[in-house]
Design an enzyme around this catalytic site. Structure first.
Site, short mmCIF file in Angstrom:
data_model
loop_
_atom_site.label_atom_id
_atom_site.label_comp_id
_atom_site.label_asym_id
_atom_site.label_seq_id
_atom_site.Cartn_x
_atom_site.Cartn_y
_atom_site.Cartn_z
N HIS A 420 24.04 -58.99 58.49
CA HIS A 420 24.73 -59.25 57.22
C HIS A 420 25.46 -58.00 56.75
CE1 HIS A 420 24.87 -61.03 53.00
NE2 HIS A 420 25.11 -59.73 52.79
N GLU A 421 24.75 -56.87 56.75
CA GLU A 421 25.36 -55.63 56.25
C GLU A 421 26.54 -55.20 57.11
OE1 GLU A 421 24.77 -54.62 53.41
OE2 GLU A 421 23.00 -55.86 53.10
N HIS A 424 29.77 -56.97 56.37
CA HIS A 424 30.53 -56.49 55.20
C HIS A 424 31.57 -55.45 55.61
CE1 HIS A 424 28.72 -58.59 51.97
NE2 HIS A 424 27.52 -58.06 52.08
N GLU A 449 30.04 -62.03 50.67
CA GLU A 449 28.63 -62.36 50.86
C GLU A 449 28.48 -63.59 51.76
OE1 GLU A 449 26.30 -60.43 50.03
OE2 GLU A 449 27.47 -59.09 48.78
#
EC number: 3.4.24.-
Length: 616
Positions: A420-421, A424, A449
């Site tokens: 997820h990070e 970004h 997100e």
């Protein structure tokens, strides 16, 4: 407000969703659980597609304005003023098209960056006034390889009441005021002068400089009014070796660690993961990623025995801070971050499209910007974030410990968090052409997100089955995870739709709507085309999971600065036209419409539409 053993309380509007602050660019340390997600800030005229409200520095409530973006897609393409030339220069062609499309003069346009991908050539430009760039006004043009314009996005503004181009306040004074207001220090990155477009059309002259607080993990591009000294705007940037790791297709460590040998992709990482072409490393550092503990970049995990063997068995019965667990966490974070680099490289997030590498091998973009992964960062708990500065500056991912249960749990050992990070970083770099300042409105941040959750889910599928997906179960010690509901094709289990955006101002609450929509897109594509077990290393297949990731990444480069949900939808449709000649147009429209984003959906009031185009 937080249950330590049984998991977080469900009495809140969106339980634990807001605890898991997996941020795209906003890395201000926030409270562990947000008690309210509805109700827009009181600033007059606040809209989530043009504004962002954040608390910065020493408690200042700052409302920033981002001019609305327009976005047009043209299917197979339209001509531009230089179409008759044989393969015109992308800089000349983009400036000529923007000039004609927006009826502006050449001196109002400045080419910023551009690159060529498999399906299109992408150009990014800035608006200029009196020779000074307007920081929050940009445009992007995509050309087919047949020299046609296939999409155009713009947040150019009609200017009036421009402040004098001669600053009344010195840069040194502006830096001092920014440091005081934002509770940080100037990091030495070259400062500049920009205009900032205000909502009333006026232009404020501002000194721009980067302000960081490494202890608190904040990192801003600050814009200080060069005449009044007021902080008027910010861009928030805050995402043969052997390894004993949790393979990327697994979500949590309870599924079992494995020893992987040489998991790098030689196409994406030609020197492997432990060399940048100048130096060979025997630690968790290399061309793409540097993984260390807390703030000490020298605290790297070294090979455990033979050269480049990283075999550290995590002990769940003791705290994560025990040395073997620290080494296990750094090893896993290094492996996952590198794996994400290699997968996304295959699908188009390369040097020329502003990815993260020390050595770019002469293939475009700016180097010297590997992902820095801070494991067991001491600045917080129950959280994770990723700070994405512009191309050429090193991003920083901070992974925290989670204390919902004892011994505590390490976010670096839950793969969906790490993926997820990293995502970004990709979405911030690819939207807007490497500037990392084009996902700054609340709605655009929410899209960030959603993409991050969707990519985390993509990496974990291991068959054509598309079950409901839950984020963050392990670290939270809570089976429903850290989102308000699972991502599902069932409207009973997850009824979120476009109109659910009404009243939402928290990024993850916004992002859930987009992530669930993409879950449904994925399910439809895999249902139609099947699933490829080699998709992580072979992007040439026609299976649904391959098509999905191609369209997700292609669309990032097409969409305008600070896109809305409908802009992002249109970018997916155009991406399909570019790559697959529109073969999936009706499938995509069907899914978007099923969640309220049909052709008649309106962004002014988030009104649902379930209508698909004629012919579908």
């Amino acid at each position: 407000m937080r249950g330590k053993q049984a998991g977080p309380t469900l009495a809140l509007p969106f339980p634990l969703l807001m605890a898991f602050s997996l941020k795209l660019t906003a890395i201000v340390v926030l409270s562990a659980i947000y008690c309210q997600v509805s109700g827009a800030p009181s600033s007059k005229g606040f809209r989530i597609n043009t504004h962002h409200s954040r608390v910065v520095g020493r408690g200042l409530q700052l409302h920033t304005y981002h001019p609305p973006s327009t976005f047009e897609t043209f299917g197979t393409g339209v001509d531009h003023p230089l179409s008759r030339r044989d393969n015109p220069d992308i800089e000349e062609a983009s400036v000529a098209f923007v000039k004609s499309r927006l009826n502006v003069e050449s001196d109002a346009i400045s080419f910023k960056s551009g690159y060529s991908s498999e399906t299109a050539k992408h150009a990014y430009v800035k608006q200029i006034h009196n020779g000074i760039p307007i920081a929050n006004a940009a445009a992007n043009v995509a050309f087919s390889h047949d020299n046609k314009v296939v999409s155009f996005g713009s947040s150019f503004v009609k200017t009036k009441n421009a402040a004098s181009t001669t600053p009344s306040i010195s840069l040194e004074n502006a830096i001092s005021r920014a440091e005081e207001t934002l509770d940080g220090s100037y990091n030495g990155h070259p400062a500049s002068v920009h205009y900032i477009a205000k909502e009333d059309g006026s232009l404020v002259l501002a000194h721009s400089m980067q302000i960081q607080n490494e202890t608190k993990g904040t990192w801003y591009d600050a814009f200080v009014d060069a005449h009044s000294g007021e902080l008027v705007h910010v861009t928030d940037f805050v995402a043969k070796a052997s390894y004993l790791v949790l393979p990327i297709q697994k979500q949590v460590l309870t599924q079992g660690f494995e020893v992987l040998e040489d998991p790098f992709d030689s196409f994406s990482s030609p020197l492997g993961w432990h060399s940048d072409g100048t130096t060979d490393y025997n630690t968790t550092t290399g061309n793409n990623v540097i993984a260390f503990k807390d703030t000490a970049q020298s605290s790297l995990t070294g090979a455990s025995s033979a050269v480049l063997n990283f075999i550290y068995k995590q002990d769940p019965t003791v705290q994560p801070t025990v040395q073997v667990n620290v080494d296990a966490a750094r090893t896993n974070a290094f492996y996952i971050a590198n794996s994400v680099h290699d997968i996304m490289y295959r699908y188009g997030f390369t040097e020329s499209s502003f990815n993260f590498q020390t050595n770019n091998f002469g293939k475009g973009g700016k180097g010297n910007d590997p992902v820095q992964v801070s494991v067991q960062n001491s600045a917080g708990l129950d959280n994770a974030n990723f700070a994405t500065p512009p191309d050429g500056q090193k991003p920083l991912m901070r992974m925290f410990l989670w204390d919902y249960v004892q011994p505590m749990r390490d976010g670096a050992l839950e793969n969906d968090i790490v993926v997820h990070e990293n995502t970004h970083g990709m979405t911030n770099r690819m939207t807007g052409g490497g500037t990392a300042d084009c996902l700054q409105t609340t709605e655009a941040g929410g899209l960030g997100e959603g993409w991050s959750d969707a990519v985390a889910e993509w990496t974990e599928h291991n068959s054509s089955s598309v079950p409901d997906y839950v984020m963050g179960q392990y670290v939270s010690n809570w089976s429903p995870g850290v989102r308000s509901r699972p991502y599902s094709t069932s409207t009973t289990k997850n009824p979120l739709k476009y109109s659910s955006l009404k009243g939402r101002t928290e990024l993850h609450a916004v992002g859930e709507i987009w992530a669930n929509t993409l879950h449904n897109v994925y399910a439809s594509l895999v249902g139609k085309y099947g699933w490829s077990s080699t998709a992580r290393t072979d992007p040439t297949g026609s299976e649904g999971n391959v098509v999905f990731l191609h369209l997700l990444i292609d669309a990032l480069a097409l969409q305008p600065c600070n896109p809305t949900f409908l802009n992002a939808r249109d970018a997916w449709i155009q991406a399909d036209a570019n790559r697959y000649k529109g073969a999936n147009k009706c499938l995509l429209w069907g899914v978007f419409a099923s969640r309220g984003m049909g052709v008649d959906a309106t962004s002014s009031a988030y009104v649902d539409s379930y209508t698909v185009p004629s012919g579908c």
